[in-house]
Write a protein that holds these residues in place. Structure first.
Motif, PDB file in Angstrom:
ATOM      1  N   ILE A 219      47.504  16.085  74.346  1.00  0.00           N
ATOM      2  CA  ILE A 219      47.552  16.299  72.804  1.00  0.00           C
ATOM      3  C   ILE A 219      48.152  15.107  71.916  1.00  0.00           C
ATOM      4  O   ILE A 219      49.323  14.831  72.308  1.00  0.00           O
ATOM      5  N   PRO A 220      47.266  14.817  70.993  1.00  0.00           N
ATOM      6  CA  PRO A 220      48.023  13.742  70.297  1.00  0.00           C
ATOM      7  C   PRO A 220      48.859  14.277  69.164  1.00  0.00           C
ATOM      8  O   PRO A 220      48.454  15.185  68.286  1.00  0.00           O
ATOM      9  N   ILE A 221      50.020  13.903  68.871  1.00  0.00           N
ATOM     10  CA  ILE A 221      50.881  14.258  67.824  1.00  0.00           C
ATOM     11  C   ILE A 221      50.864  13.251  66.818  1.00  0.00           C
ATOM     12  O   ILE A 221      51.203  12.181  67.055  1.00  0.00           O
ATOM     13  N   ARG A 222      50.357  13.605  65.655  1.00  0.00           N
ATOM     14  CA  ARG A 222      50.074  12.761  64.481  1.00  0.00           C
ATOM     15  C   ARG A 222      51.168  12.880  63.447  1.00  0.00           C
ATOM     16  O   ARG A 222      51.380  14.016  62.864  1.00  0.00           O
ATOM     17  N   ALA A 223      51.907  11.924  63.175  1.00  0.00           N
ATOM     18  CA  ALA A 223      52.899  11.930  62.122  1.00  0.00           C
ATOM     19  C   ALA A 223      52.164  12.314  60.815  1.00  0.00           C
ATOM     20  O   ALA A 223      52.997  12.830  59.961  1.00  0.00           O
TER      21      ALA A 223
ATOM     22  N   ASN B  12      51.283   8.155  55.094  1.00  0.00           N
ATOM     23  CA  ASN B  12      50.590   7.168  54.795  1.00  0.00           C
ATOM     24  C   ASN B  12      51.466   6.006  55.139  1.00  0.00           C
ATOM     25  O   ASN B  12      51.035   4.902  55.654  1.00  0.00           O
ATOM     26  N   TRP B  13      52.878   6.006  55.386  1.00  0.00           N
ATOM     27  CA  TRP B  13      53.686   5.055  56.039  1.00  0.00           C
ATOM     28  C   TRP B  13      53.413   4.909  57.524  1.00  0.00           C
ATOM     29  O   TRP B  13      53.446   3.821  58.015  1.00  0.00           O
ATOM     30  N   PHE B  14      53.392   5.858  57.950  1.00  0.00           N
ATOM     31  CA  PHE B  14      53.197   5.960  59.513  1.00  0.00           C
ATOM     32  C   PHE B  14      51.789   5.462  59.695  1.00  0.00           C
ATOM     33  O   PHE B  14      51.522   4.810  60.910  1.00  0.00           O
ATOM     34  N   ASN B  15      50.690   5.705  59.081  1.00  0.00           N
ATOM     35  CA  ASN B  15      49.408   5.362  59.103  1.00  0.00           C
ATOM     36  C   ASN B  15      49.098   3.879  58.638  1.00  0.00           C
ATOM     37  O   ASN B  15      48.117   3.173  58.845  1.00  0.00           O
ATOM     38  N   GLN B  16      50.254   3.282  58.073  1.00  0.00           N
ATOM     39  CA  GLN B  16      49.981   2.019  57.498  1.00  0.00           C
ATOM     40  C   GLN B  16      48.863   1.720  56.709  1.00  0.00           C
ATOM     41  O   GLN B  16      47.786   0.858  56.785  1.00  0.00           O
ATOM     42  N   GLU B  17      48.601   2.687  55.445  1.00  0.00           N
ATOM     43  CA  GLU B  17      47.593   2.599  54.657  1.00  0.00           C
ATOM     44  C   GLU B  17      48.166   3.057  53.165  1.00  0.00           C
ATOM     45  O   GLU B  17      49.257   3.327  53.053  1.00  0.00           O
ATOM     46  N   LEU B  18      47.337   2.623  52.299  1.00  0.00           N
ATOM     47  CA  LEU B  18      47.624   3.041  50.953  1.00  0.00           C
ATOM     48  C   LEU B  18      48.721   2.114  50.434  1.00  0.00           C
ATOM     49  O   LEU B  18      49.515   2.756  49.594  1.00  0.00           O
ATOM     50  N   TYR B  19      48.763   0.871  50.808  1.00  0.00           N
ATOM     51  CA  TYR B  19      49.835  -0.084  50.281  1.00  0.00           C
ATOM     52  C   TYR B  19      49.068  -1.179  49.252  1.00  0.00           C
ATOM     53  O   TYR B  19      48.070  -1.072  48.917  1.00  0.00           O
TER      54      TYR B  19
ATOM     55  N   GLY C 295      51.992   5.746  64.813  1.00  0.00           N
ATOM     56  CA  GLY C 295      51.910   7.009  64.023  1.00  0.00           C
ATOM     57  C   GLY C 295      51.399   8.007  64.769  1.00  0.00           C
ATOM     58  O   GLY C 295      51.355   9.211  64.260  1.00  0.00           O
ATOM     59  N   VAL C 296      50.877   7.820  66.257  1.00  0.00           N
ATOM     60  CA  VAL C 296      50.447   8.907  66.943  1.00  0.00           C
ATOM     61  C   VAL C 296      51.198   8.917  68.502  1.00  0.00           C
ATOM     62  O   VAL C 296      51.556   7.830  68.711  1.00  0.00           O
ATOM     63  N   TRP C 297      51.633  10.131  68.942  1.00  0.00           N
ATOM     64  CA  TRP C 297      52.184  10.087  70.262  1.00  0.00           C
ATOM     65  C   TRP C 297      51.528  11.257  70.966  1.00  0.00           C
ATOM     66  O   TRP C 297      50.836  12.072  70.466  1.00  0.00           O
ATOM     67  N   GLN C 298      51.304  10.801  72.304  1.00  0.00           N
ATOM     68  CA  GLN C 298      50.664  11.657  73.176  1.00  0.00           C
ATOM     69  C   GLN C 298      51.596  12.588  73.865  1.00  0.00           C
ATOM     70  O   GLN C 298      52.461  12.100  74.586  1.00  0.00           O
ATOM     71  N   LEU C 299      51.388  13.757  73.789  1.00  0.00           N
ATOM     72  CA  LEU C 299      51.904  14.959  74.479  1.00  0.00           C
ATOM     73  C   LEU C 299      51.202  15.626  75.568  1.00  0.00           C
ATOM     74  O   LEU C 299      50.432  16.619  75.164  1.00  0.00           O
TER      75      LEU C 299
END
Length: 297
Positions: free
Chosen positions: A19-23, A144-151, A12-16
Protein backbone atom coordinates in the motif's frame (compact mmCIF):
# COMPACT_ATOMS: atom_id res chain seq x y z
CA UNK A 1 25.72 29.13 -2.92
CA UNK A 2 22.78 29.72 -0.62
CA UNK A 3 23.60 29.74 3.06
CA UNK A 4 19.94 29.09 3.90
CA UNK A 5 17.11 27.47 1.98
CA UNK A 6 13.97 25.46 2.60
CA UNK A 7 14.58 21.78 1.85
CA UNK A 8 11.97 19.73 0.04
CA UNK A 9 11.01 16.41 1.65
CA UNK A 10 13.25 13.57 0.42
CA UNK A 11 10.14 11.70 -0.67
CA UNK A 12 6.39 12.05 -0.78
CA UNK A 13 5.33 8.42 -0.94
CA UNK A 14 6.05 5.59 1.46
CA UNK A 15 5.25 1.91 0.99
CA UNK A 16 3.39 0.10 3.75
CA UNK A 17 3.69 -3.36 2.32
CA UNK A 18 1.84 -3.20 -1.01
CA UNK A 19 0.00 0.00 0.00
CA UNK A 20 1.47 3.38 -1.01
CA UNK A 21 1.06 6.05 1.68
CA UNK A 22 0.97 9.39 -0.11
CA UNK A 23 1.66 12.62 1.78
CA UNK A 24 -0.47 14.54 -0.72
CA UNK A 25 -3.52 12.47 0.14
CA UNK A 26 -2.81 12.69 3.88
CA UNK A 27 -2.64 16.50 3.69
CA UNK A 28 -5.98 16.65 1.90
CA UNK A 29 -7.56 14.35 4.48
CA UNK A 30 -6.12 16.41 7.35
CA UNK A 31 -7.53 19.57 5.80
CA UNK A 32 -10.97 18.02 5.41
CA UNK A 33 -11.01 16.86 9.04
CA UNK A 34 -9.99 20.31 10.29
CA UNK A 35 -12.66 21.96 8.15
CA UNK A 36 -15.35 19.58 9.41
CA UNK A 37 -14.57 20.14 13.07
CA UNK A 38 -14.44 23.93 12.77
CA UNK A 39 -17.50 24.12 10.52
CA UNK A 40 -19.59 21.99 12.86
CA UNK A 41 -18.85 24.27 15.80
CA UNK A 42 -19.51 27.44 13.81
CA UNK A 43 -22.77 26.09 12.36
CA UNK A 44 -23.99 25.05 15.79
CA UNK A 45 -23.15 28.51 17.12
CA UNK A 46 -25.46 29.86 14.42
CA UNK A 47 -28.25 27.61 15.62
CA UNK A 48 -27.79 24.92 13.00
CA UNK A 49 -27.72 21.16 13.44
CA UNK A 50 -24.08 20.10 13.58
CA UNK A 51 -24.87 16.76 11.95
CA UNK A 52 -25.89 18.61 8.80
CA UNK A 53 -22.22 19.50 8.32
CA UNK A 54 -21.31 15.83 8.04
CA UNK A 55 -24.23 15.19 5.71
CA UNK A 56 -23.13 18.08 3.50
CA UNK A 57 -19.55 16.79 3.56
CA UNK A 58 -20.70 13.47 2.12
CA UNK A 59 -21.99 15.48 -0.82
CA UNK A 60 -19.32 18.19 -1.03
CA UNK A 61 -16.12 16.13 -0.68
CA UNK A 62 -16.62 13.69 -3.57
CA UNK A 63 -18.17 16.43 -5.72
CA UNK A 64 -15.27 18.74 -4.90
CA UNK A 65 -12.67 16.11 -5.76
CA UNK A 66 -14.40 15.34 -9.05
CA UNK A 67 -14.78 19.02 -9.89
CA UNK A 68 -11.20 19.80 -8.90
CA UNK A 69 -9.82 16.99 -10.99
CA UNK A 70 -11.98 17.89 -13.99
CA UNK A 71 -10.80 21.50 -13.87
CA UNK A 72 -7.17 20.41 -13.63
CA UNK A 73 -7.42 17.90 -16.48
CA UNK A 74 -9.30 20.35 -18.72
CA UNK A 75 -6.88 23.24 -18.15
CA UNK A 76 -3.80 21.00 -18.37
CA UNK A 77 -5.10 18.54 -20.94
CA UNK A 78 -1.76 18.38 -22.76
CA UNK A 79 -0.34 16.44 -19.80
CA UNK A 80 -2.85 13.64 -20.24
CA UNK A 81 -3.97 13.59 -23.86
CA UNK A 82 -0.98 13.59 -26.17
CA UNK A 83 0.83 11.04 -28.34
CA UNK A 84 3.18 10.00 -25.54
CA UNK A 85 0.69 10.43 -22.67
CA UNK A 86 -1.31 7.82 -20.82
CA UNK A 87 -4.89 9.06 -20.51
CA UNK A 88 -5.39 6.84 -17.46
CA UNK A 89 -3.13 9.23 -15.54
CA UNK A 90 -6.01 11.73 -15.61
CA UNK A 91 -7.70 9.57 -12.96
CA UNK A 92 -4.69 9.40 -10.62
CA UNK A 93 -5.53 12.22 -8.24
CA UNK A 94 -3.04 11.02 -5.62
CA UNK A 95 -0.24 12.07 -7.98
CA UNK A 96 -1.36 15.67 -7.52
CA UNK A 97 -3.51 17.97 -9.57
CA UNK A 98 -6.74 19.33 -8.11
CA UNK A 99 -8.01 22.68 -9.39
CA UNK A 100 -9.55 24.63 -6.52
CA UNK A 101 -11.90 26.43 -8.92
CA UNK A 102 -13.53 23.20 -10.04
CA UNK A 103 -13.59 21.83 -6.50
CA UNK A 104 -15.35 24.86 -5.01
CA UNK A 105 -17.72 25.26 -7.97
CA UNK A 106 -18.97 21.67 -8.16
CA UNK A 107 -18.83 21.19 -4.38
CA UNK A 108 -20.88 24.34 -3.78
CA UNK A 109 -23.37 23.44 -6.50
CA UNK A 110 -23.86 19.96 -5.05
CA UNK A 111 -24.37 21.27 -1.50
CA UNK A 112 -26.74 24.00 -2.71
CA UNK A 113 -28.83 21.35 -4.46
CA UNK A 114 -28.78 19.17 -1.35
CA UNK A 115 -29.91 22.06 0.88
CA UNK A 116 -32.64 22.96 -1.60
CA UNK A 117 -33.96 19.39 -1.50
CA UNK A 118 -33.80 19.35 2.31
CA UNK A 119 -35.28 22.89 2.44
CA UNK A 120 -32.47 24.18 4.70
CA UNK A 121 -31.26 27.81 4.38
CA UNK A 122 -27.91 27.82 2.61
CA UNK A 123 -26.60 31.25 3.77
CA UNK A 124 -25.91 30.43 7.43
CA UNK A 125 -24.23 27.18 6.44
CA UNK A 126 -22.04 28.87 3.81
CA UNK A 127 -20.93 31.47 6.34
CA UNK A 128 -20.17 28.76 8.89
CA UNK A 129 -17.99 26.66 6.58
CA UNK A 130 -16.06 29.40 4.74
CA UNK A 131 -13.20 29.74 7.28
CA UNK A 132 -12.88 25.96 7.43
CA UNK A 133 -12.60 25.70 3.66
CA UNK A 134 -9.67 28.08 3.40
CA UNK A 135 -8.02 26.46 6.42
CA UNK A 136 -8.31 23.13 4.61
CA UNK A 137 -6.75 24.71 1.52
CA UNK A 138 -3.81 25.92 3.61
CA UNK A 139 -3.21 22.45 5.03
CA UNK A 140 -3.64 20.86 1.62
CA UNK A 141 -0.89 23.05 0.15
CA UNK A 142 1.62 21.06 2.19
CA UNK A 143 0.88 18.21 -0.20
CA UNK A 144 2.42 20.27 -3.01
CA UNK A 145 5.58 20.57 -0.93
CA UNK A 146 5.86 16.80 -0.64
CA UNK A 147 5.18 16.40 -4.35
CA UNK A 148 7.71 19.11 -5.31
CA UNK A 149 5.16 20.89 -7.48
CA UNK A 150 3.53 24.29 -8.02
CA UNK A 151 6.68 26.24 -7.27
CA UNK A 152 7.88 29.52 -8.72
CA UNK A 153 10.78 30.89 -10.68
CA UNK A 154 14.43 30.29 -9.66
CA UNK A 155 15.65 32.57 -6.90
CA UNK A 156 18.43 32.91 -4.34
CA UNK A 157 16.39 34.54 -1.56
CA UNK A 158 17.03 33.06 1.91
CA UNK A 159 13.65 31.31 1.91
CA UNK A 160 14.17 29.70 -1.50
CA UNK A 161 12.93 26.12 -1.89
CA UNK A 162 15.34 23.38 -2.88
CA UNK A 163 14.07 21.05 -5.59
CA UNK A 164 15.77 17.66 -5.47
CA UNK A 165 16.33 15.03 -8.09
CA UNK A 166 14.18 12.00 -7.22
CA UNK A 167 14.55 8.51 -8.62
CA UNK A 168 12.78 5.18 -8.17
CA UNK A 169 14.38 1.90 -7.13
CA UNK A 170 15.58 1.29 -10.69
CA UNK A 171 17.28 4.67 -10.87
CA UNK A 172 14.72 6.20 -13.21
CA UNK A 173 13.56 9.75 -12.63
CA UNK A 174 10.40 9.83 -10.50
CA UNK A 175 9.70 13.41 -9.30
CA UNK A 176 6.59 12.48 -7.30
CA UNK A 177 6.99 8.85 -6.23
CA UNK A 178 10.78 8.58 -6.05
CA UNK A 179 13.39 9.30 -3.39
CA UNK A 180 15.84 12.17 -3.34
CA UNK A 181 19.39 11.60 -4.50
CA UNK A 182 20.47 14.70 -2.61
CA UNK A 183 21.23 16.60 -5.80
CA UNK A 184 19.64 20.05 -5.83
CA UNK A 185 18.23 20.75 -9.28
CA UNK A 186 17.13 24.30 -8.53
CA UNK A 187 16.25 26.77 -5.79
CA UNK A 188 12.90 28.39 -6.46
CA UNK A 189 10.20 30.58 -4.95
CA UNK A 190 8.08 28.38 -2.63
CA UNK A 191 4.75 29.57 -4.05
CA UNK A 192 2.97 26.76 -2.24
CA UNK A 193 4.18 28.35 1.01
CA UNK A 194 3.15 31.83 -0.09
CA UNK A 195 -0.37 30.58 -0.73
CA UNK A 196 -0.41 28.64 2.54
CA UNK A 197 0.49 31.77 4.51
CA UNK A 198 -1.99 33.89 2.55
CA UNK A 199 -4.76 31.37 3.21
CA UNK A 200 -4.05 31.48 6.94
CA UNK A 201 -4.22 35.29 6.86
CA UNK A 202 -7.59 35.15 5.10
CA UNK A 203 -8.73 32.53 7.61
CA UNK A 204 -7.95 34.94 10.44
CA UNK A 205 -9.57 37.82 8.53
CA UNK A 206 -12.81 35.88 8.08
CA UNK A 207 -13.05 35.03 11.77
CA UNK A 208 -12.41 38.66 12.73
CA UNK A 209 -14.74 40.21 10.14
CA UNK A 210 -17.54 37.76 10.93
CA UNK A 211 -17.41 38.71 14.59
CA UNK A 212 -16.78 42.42 14.08
CA UNK A 213 -19.44 43.13 11.44
CA UNK A 214 -22.00 40.35 12.09
CA UNK A 215 -21.79 39.09 8.51
CA UNK A 216 -24.65 36.85 7.44
CA UNK A 217 -26.61 35.55 4.49
CA UNK A 218 -23.53 34.17 2.74
CA UNK A 219 -21.34 37.27 3.16
CA UNK A 220 -18.53 35.39 4.92
CA UNK A 221 -18.38 32.91 2.06
CA UNK A 222 -18.27 35.66 -0.57
CA UNK A 223 -15.56 37.46 1.41
CA UNK A 224 -13.60 34.20 1.48
CA UNK A 225 -13.83 33.96 -2.31
CA UNK A 226 -12.67 37.57 -2.74
CA UNK A 227 -9.80 37.21 -0.29
CA UNK A 228 -8.55 33.94 -1.69
CA UNK A 229 -8.66 35.05 -5.32
CA UNK A 230 -6.81 38.28 -4.55
CA UNK A 231 -3.84 36.35 -3.23
CA UNK A 232 -4.07 33.65 -5.88
CA UNK A 233 -3.89 36.27 -8.63
CA UNK A 234 -0.54 37.54 -7.36
CA UNK A 235 0.87 34.09 -6.62
CA UNK A 236 -0.06 32.78 -10.07
CA UNK A 237 2.16 35.47 -11.59
CA UNK A 238 5.11 33.96 -9.70
CA UNK A 239 4.62 30.34 -10.77
CA UNK A 240 6.80 28.79 -13.45
CA UNK A 241 5.15 25.40 -14.03
CA UNK A 242 3.52 24.69 -17.38
CA UNK A 243 -0.04 25.96 -17.69
CA UNK A 244 -2.68 26.81 -20.25
CA UNK A 245 -2.64 30.49 -21.22
CA UNK A 246 -5.45 32.89 -22.14
CA UNK A 247 -4.68 36.37 -23.50
CA UNK A 248 -1.04 35.67 -22.74
CA UNK A 249 -1.75 34.97 -19.06
CA UNK A 250 -2.02 31.74 -17.10
CA UNK A 251 -5.61 30.53 -17.07
CA UNK A 252 -5.71 30.61 -13.26
CA UNK A 253 -4.58 34.23 -13.30
CA UNK A 254 -7.48 35.18 -15.53
CA UNK A 255 -9.97 33.12 -13.51
CA UNK A 256 -8.69 34.69 -10.28
CA UNK A 257 -9.22 38.21 -11.63
CA UNK A 258 -12.72 37.49 -12.94
CA UNK A 259 -13.89 35.67 -9.80
CA UNK A 260 -12.36 38.35 -7.54
CA UNK A 261 -14.23 41.13 -9.36
CA UNK A 262 -17.49 39.16 -9.20
CA UNK A 263 -17.02 38.39 -5.50
CA UNK A 264 -16.25 42.01 -4.56
CA UNK A 265 -19.30 43.27 -6.46
CA UNK A 266 -21.49 40.61 -4.87
CA UNK A 267 -20.18 41.44 -1.40
CA UNK A 268 -20.89 45.17 -1.89
CA UNK A 269 -24.44 44.43 -3.01
CA UNK A 270 -25.05 42.01 -0.13
CA UNK A 271 -23.78 44.53 2.44
CA UNK A 272 -25.96 47.27 0.98
CA UNK A 273 -29.03 45.06 1.12
CA UNK A 274 -28.28 44.04 4.70
CA UNK A 275 -27.90 47.66 5.80
CA UNK A 276 -31.20 48.47 4.08
CA UNK A 277 -32.96 45.61 5.84
CA UNK A 278 -31.43 46.58 9.17
CA UNK A 279 -32.57 50.18 8.71
CA UNK A 280 -36.09 49.05 7.88
CA UNK A 281 -36.14 46.77 10.90
CA UNK A 282 -35.03 49.59 13.18
CA UNK A 283 -37.66 51.85 11.68
CA UNK A 284 -40.39 49.25 12.16
CA UNK A 285 -39.29 48.67 15.74
CA UNK A 286 -39.37 52.41 16.45
CA UNK A 287 -42.89 52.67 15.02
CA UNK A 288 -44.07 49.74 17.12
CA UNK A 289 -42.61 51.29 20.28
CA UNK A 290 -44.28 54.63 19.44
CA UNK A 291 -47.65 52.97 18.84
CA UNK A 292 -47.32 50.98 22.04
CA UNK A 293 -46.51 54.12 24.03
CA UNK A 294 -49.50 55.90 22.48
CA UNK A 295 -51.86 53.10 23.47
CA UNK A 296 -50.55 53.01 27.01
CA UNK A 297 -51.02 56.77 27.37
Amino acid sequence: MLTRAIPSPPQGVWQLGPIPIRAYALCIIAGIVAALLLSKKRYQDRGGDGEVVYDAALVAVPSGIIGGRLYHVITDHDKYFCDSCNAVDALKITNGGLGIWGAIALGTLAVALYFRIKKIPLGPFADAVAPGIILAQAIGRLGNWFNQELYGYPTDVPWALEIYERVDDSGMLAPVTGRSTGEVLATVHPTFLYELVWNLLIFALLLWADKRFSLRGGQVFVLYVAGYTAGRFVIELMRSDAATHIFGLRVNTVVSAVVFAAAVLTFIIMRARQRSRDTQSLGSAAIERSDSAAVES
